[in-house]
Write an enzyme that holds these catalytic residues in place. Structure first.
Site, PDB file in Angstrom:
ATOM      1  CB  ALA A  75      45.538  33.202  41.608  1.00 48.31           C
ATOM      2  NE  ARG A  76      40.007  36.950  43.010  1.00 52.26           N
ATOM      3  CZ  ARG A  76      39.344  35.977  42.377  1.00 52.26           C
ATOM      4  NH1 ARG A  76      39.838  35.427  41.300  1.00 52.26           N
ATOM      5  NH2 ARG A  76      38.158  35.569  42.810  1.00 52.26           N
ATOM      6  CG  ASP A 120      41.758  33.754  33.655  1.00 53.14           C
ATOM      7  OD1 ASP A 120      41.268  34.072  32.550  1.00 53.14           O
ATOM      8  OD2 ASP A 120      41.083  33.273  34.592  1.00 53.14           O
ATOM      9  CG  ASP A 170      50.489  26.714  50.657  1.00 54.63           C
ATOM     10  OD1 ASP A 170      50.461  27.247  51.784  1.00 54.63           O
ATOM     11  OD2 ASP A 170      49.462  26.493  49.994  1.00 54.63           O
ATOM     12  CD  GLU A 210      39.018  40.787  37.681  1.00 56.61           C
ATOM     13  OE1 GLU A 210      38.409  40.306  36.715  1.00 56.61           O
ATOM     14  OE2 GLU A 210      39.140  40.210  38.758  1.00 56.61           O
ATOM     15  N   GLY A 221      38.838  31.516  34.144  1.00 62.31           N
ATOM     16  CA  GLY A 221      39.140  30.336  34.963  1.00 62.31           C
ATOM     17  C   GLY A 221      37.925  29.488  35.280  1.00 62.31           C
ATOM     18  CB  ALA A 222      34.940  30.112  37.123  1.00 65.42           C
ATOM     19  CG  HIS A 234      38.345  36.508  36.088  1.00 63.55           C
ATOM     20  ND1 HIS A 234      38.410  37.407  37.099  1.00 63.55           N
ATOM     21  CD2 HIS A 234      38.312  35.293  36.706  1.00 63.55           C
ATOM     22  CE1 HIS A 234      38.398  36.796  38.271  1.00 63.55           C
ATOM     23  NE2 HIS A 234      38.346  35.497  38.050  1.00 63.55           N
ATOM     24  NE  ARG A 291      39.202  25.526  47.520  1.00 62.04           N
ATOM     25  CZ  ARG A 291      38.766  26.206  48.590  1.00 62.04           C
ATOM     26  NH1 ARG A 291      38.104  25.569  49.514  1.00 62.04           N
ATOM     27  NH2 ARG A 291      38.974  27.488  48.714  1.00 62.04           N
ATOM     28  CB  ILE A 292      43.298  25.912  42.034  1.00 59.77           C
ATOM     29  CG1 ILE A 292      41.797  26.179  42.152  1.00 59.77           C
ATOM     30  CG2 ILE A 292      43.765  26.065  40.590  1.00 59.77           C
ATOM     31  CD1 ILE A 292      41.372  27.605  41.865  1.00 59.77           C
TER      32      ILE A 292
END
Ligand code: NAD
Ligand code: MLT
Length: 534
Positions: free
Chosen positions: A230-231, A255, A169, A260, A289-290, A287, A149-150
């Protein structure tokens, strides 16, 4: 019912929970010990990416039925532990996609043009701009790892900046690459060789943790830029630190750190350390991103709606349940009900342990997402024996733990019905099948019961009688039930060959007690009489 919210979500989300009559408690910044002490009475918990919902937490949460992940990644949720307990896990994967993609692109611009460093220097009245000469995106190649998606949005938007996009991918079809105008890299190495900037957009899995390490960075062009929104942990932080210091990596936009930091702590309370924070060329965001108004609203409202619906017992798209398109639910509903009925028949009629269940879908059903129907068959199968514990989420898990093999298959051709579900139960000594169909989109029928052909509308209470095919049995059944005041709503019988065995299905208005069932069993010629409740 009570919902605990441990990380910030939109106030509109909390309003949704309250409108649904739920008690919503927003408790931010709880320490782990406080959280474990608090979670006990709650029916649901809503978290973002920081709160770990694991066996330890579940052990302190006996009432927990739903976990709402306000966001996308579920690496902070111990899914098997939730599934085993039948706890529904819902997330909102679509709601912050745009926000995360835009942040990744923002990080690319920031690193390419040194925007945060220049801004920080300006605040110190240091305007010596020569130090902040940057590079342009135009004409460069972005290497996207994870074209989901991203990653797809990042590709599309960066192509608008006249960048070439390549991606690695292995799980995405060639058609998707073609549609997005992205060049496919067959290997990660190919992507490393071609890229001027690498941006990661995969989930955190065993395969992806540390996928960009010392060796991979060394293979990249000198001056490479690395972005991770991402992570934390997908990029090895030691390797990145060393490569930025040596100048092989021009800069990075990060990010997500590993581990964390706590995002609710003031700088005075903060004890977090990470050597990436030492280097100016590594731009670090907390973090974020959202974190847009749009995504916060969408995520908060979506997760609250899902949690409220799941607590009400409605079918929701859950991470730990087979998927079904949201708009297929109405279409699937009668099949889910039929599947559960077919599953429930076996252990009400038989005692021998099932070793294998086969669920076969025929006709138009073969085109639908049938996984969720299989879950309802399995839930039905377990229901008479472990009713308290079984639901759509854990039925398959529980059966597999019991050693039962589960097989699902499709047959498209049918002569008599437009759709048919056949469930076959294999035990050590025999194989028994039941079949059902739905006609006129909602009318459910049992059409085969252990080899006897029927056309019976299932009701809440059915007495199934297997007997020798001889005169007088049906009359005696009617007499016994009538004498005890049991009203017969419908009745149907079936025999396969004259004079051999027959089956009668008798629909009654309420459950019939043991004493009446015993009387039915004593009728001469009755082999079995079973009360089945659906
Ligand atoms: P997605 O599931 O739509 O896409 C992930 C893609 O990664 C898939 O296409 C998958 O095939 C691919 N992939 C999996 N393993 C791979 C591997 N070994 N090599 C290459 N590709 C692989 O997910 P998404 O919604 O695009 O999210 C991507 C990541 O972004 C997730 O980790 C998510 O948690 C994270 N995220 C972060 C933020 C943030 O605030 N920073 C916000 C949203 C999402
Ligand atoms: C996500 O996975 O949705 C993101 O990491 C955003 C978040 O949870 O804050």
């Amino acid at each position: 019912m009570k919902v605990l919210i441990t990380e910030n979500i939109a106030k509109e989300g909390i309003e949704i929970l309250e409108r649904e009559g739920l008690e919503a408690d927003l408790k931010l910044g709880l320490s782990r010990e406080e959280l474990l002490d608090t979670v006990g009475p709650y029916d649901a918990i809503i978290v973002r990416s920081v709160t770990k919902v694991n066996s330890e937490l579940l052990g302190c949460a006996p009432n927990l039925k739903v976990v709402g992940r306000a966001g996308n990644g579920i690496d902070n949720i111990e899914l098997p532990a939730c599934t085993k307990r039948g706890i529904i896990v819902v997330n909102t994967p679509e709601s912050n996609t745009m926000a995360a993609a835009e942040l990744a692109i923002g990080l690319i611009f920031s690193v390419f043009r040194n925007i945060p460093q220049a801004s920080a220097a300006g605040r110190r009245k240091d305007f010596r701009r020569k130090r902040f000469d940057g590079i342009e995106l135009d004409g460069k190649t972005v290497g996207i790892i994870g074209l989901g998606r991203i990653g797809s949005i990042v590709a599309t938007k960066l192509k608008g900046c006249n960048m070439s996009a390549v991606a690695y991918d292995p799980y995405i079809t060639d058609e998707r690459f073609k549609k997005l105008g992205v060049d496919k890299c067959e290997t990660l190495e190919e992507l490393l060789d071609k890229s001027d900037v690498i941006t990661l957009h995969t989930p955190k899995t065993e395969e992806t943790v540390g996928m960009i390490g010392e060796k991979e960075i060394a293979r990249c062009k000198k001056g490479i830029v690395i972005i991770n929104a991402a992570r934390g942990g997908l990029v090895n932080e030691d390797a990145l630190y060393n490569a930025v210091r040596s100048g092989h990596v021009r800069g990075a936009g990060i990010d997500v750190l590993n581990p964390e930091p706590g995002y609710d702590k003031s700088p005075e309370e903060q004890t977090y350390t990470n050597k990436l924070l030492e280097l100016d060329n590594i731009i670090i965001t907390p973090h974020l991103g959202a974190s847009t108004a749009e995504a916060t609203y969408l995520v908060g409202t979506a997760v609250s709606e899902l949690v409220a619906a799941a607590l009400k017992g409605e079918m929701v798209a859950a991470v730990n349940m087979p998927s079904f398109g949201g708009n297929q639910l109405k279409e699937l509903k009668p099949y889910l009900e039929l599947g559960e009925i077919l599953g429930k028949i076996y252990y009400q009629a038989e005692k021998e342990t099932v070793q294998k269940v086969e669920v076969m879908y025929s006709g138009e059903l073969a085109q639908l997402e049938t996984g969720i129907i299989t879950s309802s068959v399995l839930k039905g199968l377990l229901d008479p024996i472990v009713r308290e514990k079984v639901n759509y989420v854990n039925a398959e898990f529980l059966l597999r733990e019991m050693g039962v093999e589960i097989v699902e298959g499709n047959k498209t051709l049918l002569d008599k019905y437009t759709n048919l579900i056949t469930v076959t139960f294999h035990t050590k000594f025999k194989t028994l099948s039941v079949s059902g169909t739905v006609f006129a989109k909602e009318e459910k029928r049992i059409v085969d019961f252990f080899g006897y052909k029927l056309d019976f509308e299932p009701s809440s209470h059915i007495i199934a009688i297997q007997n020798i095919d001889k005169p007088g049995i049906i009359g005696q059944v009617g007499t016994i039930l009538g004498a005890k005041g049991v009203n017969i709503a419908a009745m149907q019988w079936s025999r396969n060959r004259k004079g051999e065995k027959a089956v009668s299905f008798v629909s009654v208005d309420h459950e019939v007690d043991f004493e009446i069932m015993q009387k039915l069993r004593q009728i001469d010629g009755v082999l079995l009489a079973t009360m089945m409740n659906f």
